[in-house]
Design a protein around this motif. Sequence first.
Motif, PDB file in Angstrom:
ATOM      1  N   GLU A 176      17.839 -56.862  -8.333  1.00  0.00           N
ATOM      2  CA  GLU A 176      18.261 -57.590  -7.307  1.00  0.00           C
ATOM      3  C   GLU A 176      17.331 -58.879  -7.193  1.00  0.00           C
ATOM      4  O   GLU A 176      18.207 -60.046  -7.144  1.00  0.00           O
ATOM      5  CB  GLU A 176      18.917 -56.856  -6.070  1.00  0.00           C
ATOM      6  N   LYS A 222      19.305 -60.348   1.986  1.00  0.00           N
ATOM      7  CA  LYS A 222      20.704 -60.222   1.548  1.00  0.00           C
ATOM      8  C   LYS A 222      21.049 -59.013   0.404  1.00  0.00           C
ATOM      9  O   LYS A 222      22.094 -58.878  -0.077  1.00  0.00           O
ATOM     10  CB  LYS A 222      20.922 -61.583   0.769  1.00  0.00           C
ATOM     11  N   ASN A 238      21.442 -55.619  -0.668  1.00  0.00           N
ATOM     12  CA  ASN A 238      21.581 -54.161  -0.170  1.00  0.00           C
ATOM     13  C   ASN A 238      20.748 -52.990  -0.936  1.00  0.00           C
ATOM     14  O   ASN A 238      20.696 -52.939  -2.042  1.00  0.00           O
ATOM     15  CB  ASN A 238      22.954 -53.951  -0.527  1.00  0.00           C
ATOM     16  N   THR A 274      23.375 -50.691  -3.167  1.00  0.00           N
ATOM     17  CA  THR A 274      24.382 -51.153  -3.988  1.00  0.00           C
ATOM     18  C   THR A 274      23.921 -52.434  -4.684  1.00  0.00           C
ATOM     19  O   THR A 274      23.281 -53.200  -4.068  1.00  0.00           O
ATOM     20  CB  THR A 274      25.487 -51.481  -3.125  1.00  0.00           C
ATOM     21  N   THR A 322      24.655 -56.123  -6.162  1.00  0.00           N
ATOM     22  CA  THR A 322      25.264 -57.292  -5.736  1.00  0.00           C
ATOM     23  C   THR A 322      25.942 -57.684  -7.289  1.00  0.00           C
ATOM     24  O   THR A 322      24.935 -58.282  -8.083  1.00  0.00           O
ATOM     25  CB  THR A 322      24.745 -58.267  -5.002  1.00  0.00           C
ATOM     26  N   ASP A 341      28.590 -62.863  -7.348  1.00  0.00           N
ATOM     27  CA  ASP A 341      28.639 -63.303  -5.989  1.00  0.00           C
ATOM     28  C   ASP A 341      27.145 -63.891  -5.608  1.00  0.00           C
ATOM     29  O   ASP A 341      27.010 -64.204  -4.334  1.00  0.00           O
ATOM     30  CB  ASP A 341      28.651 -61.971  -5.220  1.00  0.00           C
ATOM     31  N   ILE A 342      26.487 -64.226  -6.641  1.00  0.00           N
ATOM     32  CA  ILE A 342      25.044 -64.665  -6.280  1.00  0.00           C
ATOM     33  C   ILE A 342      24.973 -66.119  -7.093  1.00  0.00           C
ATOM     34  O   ILE A 342      25.575 -66.229  -8.014  1.00  0.00           O
ATOM     35  CB  ILE A 342      23.885 -63.777  -7.055  1.00  0.00           C
TER      36      ILE A 342
END
Length: 579
Positions: free
Chosen positions: A321, A359, A361, A364, A366, A370-371
């Motif tokens: 992430e 930001k 999670n 989960t 991402t 969405d980034i």
Amino acid sequence: MTFVKRIFVFFVLLPLSFAAEAQTPLITYNTQFHPTLARNGIVVSQETYASEAGLEILKAGGNAVDAAVATGFALAVTHPQAGNLGGGGFMMIYLKAEDKVIALDYREMAPKAASRDMYLDANGAVDNKLSRFSLKSSGVPGTVMGLVEAQKQYGVLTLPEVMAPAIRLAEQGFAVPWELAESLSRYGKRLLADSASKGYFFKPDGSAYVAGDIFRQVDLAETLKTIAQKGSDGFYKGAVADKIVTTMETGGGLITHEDLENYEVRFREPVSGTFRNVKVVTMPPPSSGGVHVIQMLNVLEGWDLRSMGHNSAAYIHRMVETMKYAYADRSKYLGDPDFFKVPVAELTSKKYAAAIRAKINPDTATPSADIGPDPDLLYESHDTTHFSVADRFGNMVANTYTLNFTYGNSKSVAGAGFLLNNEMDDFSAKAGVPNAFGLLGGEANAIEAGKRPLSSMTPTFVFKDGKPYIATGSPGGSQIITTVLNVIMNAVEFDMNIQAATNMPRFHHQWFPDQIFMEAGFSLDTRRLLAKMGHHLSTEPFDSNAHIIGAAQSIMVTPEGLLAGAADPRRPGSFAAAY
């Protein structure tokens, strides 16, 4: 990947593949991996002859810079896949006497005739053949000036002394290692299409060299002798320059005498940051790697990663992430600082890292869609090769240089004996269109005359208690940055010796495509947990070196003051030469 190489990788990584998902650090197996130890000096590179050339210079009284330059020139002879005279790169130098780190940028520059839309066809689409396999794909080479300037300013021997091993290897020849024979065969179609390359890398009858054949390069030897006698002027002016320009004019390339004479290296301010109890000093833009290694370490510092277990799903999730956010920022904010104000301070700040961490999670994934690059941030061949050197005086060098693709654009300078780069493909030919490594870019890395293309090359130093601790770096295109991150995390967060930190299976994510690329060696349990979190996993070939991520060549200074060298087993031929 050949059968032999697949077997090689299988046996190197197989012992790790049965490690179950764990909630405690799995570092009990570190003792399986032993680095090469030295007291006086060590050279770790991707090719045995080149490592031995560097060691020869150390034994002759040279320092780490002398040995690094000798290694770099030797790689141009024995590892033409990425070792080069016709490419460019970055060198990090640590001088013990001054307690100083120097960042030397000898990246290629766009020729004067280069223009923003030069690779777009009539329909506005990117012509990849033009940007990757034509003479128009070549930037003005920086390797020769970079190596010569480093040796001139920081070496202790003469340039002819330092270049003697490379000249000998070219003139007298060397027995072809099987990995070079295999590589020349694999890329033969591209090389044979260019008459000069065909003459240099194949036998007179057009047949391929096989392992054990003696490979002599007479034209390259003459070019090296000219450089040894005249320094940079022996390449950027005179007969060699004439041959480069003639090749360009004959084949529709852009590089002129004016471009060669106007080339210059840059000494830049290194990027630095802290992680736990160490300081990381690395390459600034136009390297994107240094900025983003610091950025990612800042984010990761906020979690107790050790308690999650090395390469556990929880650990990989947080790493991946973090990688997504860094590569998203790379697409917008990184470029040549001589042309674009790169927000280095903002990207490497602890405050910005905390905002990214908030930001993420913890349970989960991402989706990459969405980034994106932070809109509020203030503006302003895989066959690259890396080598690291340390000497008895306490100096260290980390150097990464490249032709971009394996054998660059596969075109050679007739009469001069060396291949040309296709680094112009590292620019953003069109905003939002990925380059050959799948990396996205925009305005910051648009093509401009005299500009240096953005690079992932990340030669890096780590300091502990104010003293040199690790020198590392890797080839691997977009995977370079995460390879360096993996090595640092393994060594610093999980207390691995440098060979164990190098050998551990790696993973990579670069924002787009939205996939985790994973080497063999991760348990099925771990992969299932990551998939359950919403990650998309792939072990499909990312490039011609299927399932292989990077090839770090690293040095660690042990608590006893010994030099520990780790040659990455992922690419056969890697060798740590020590005494």
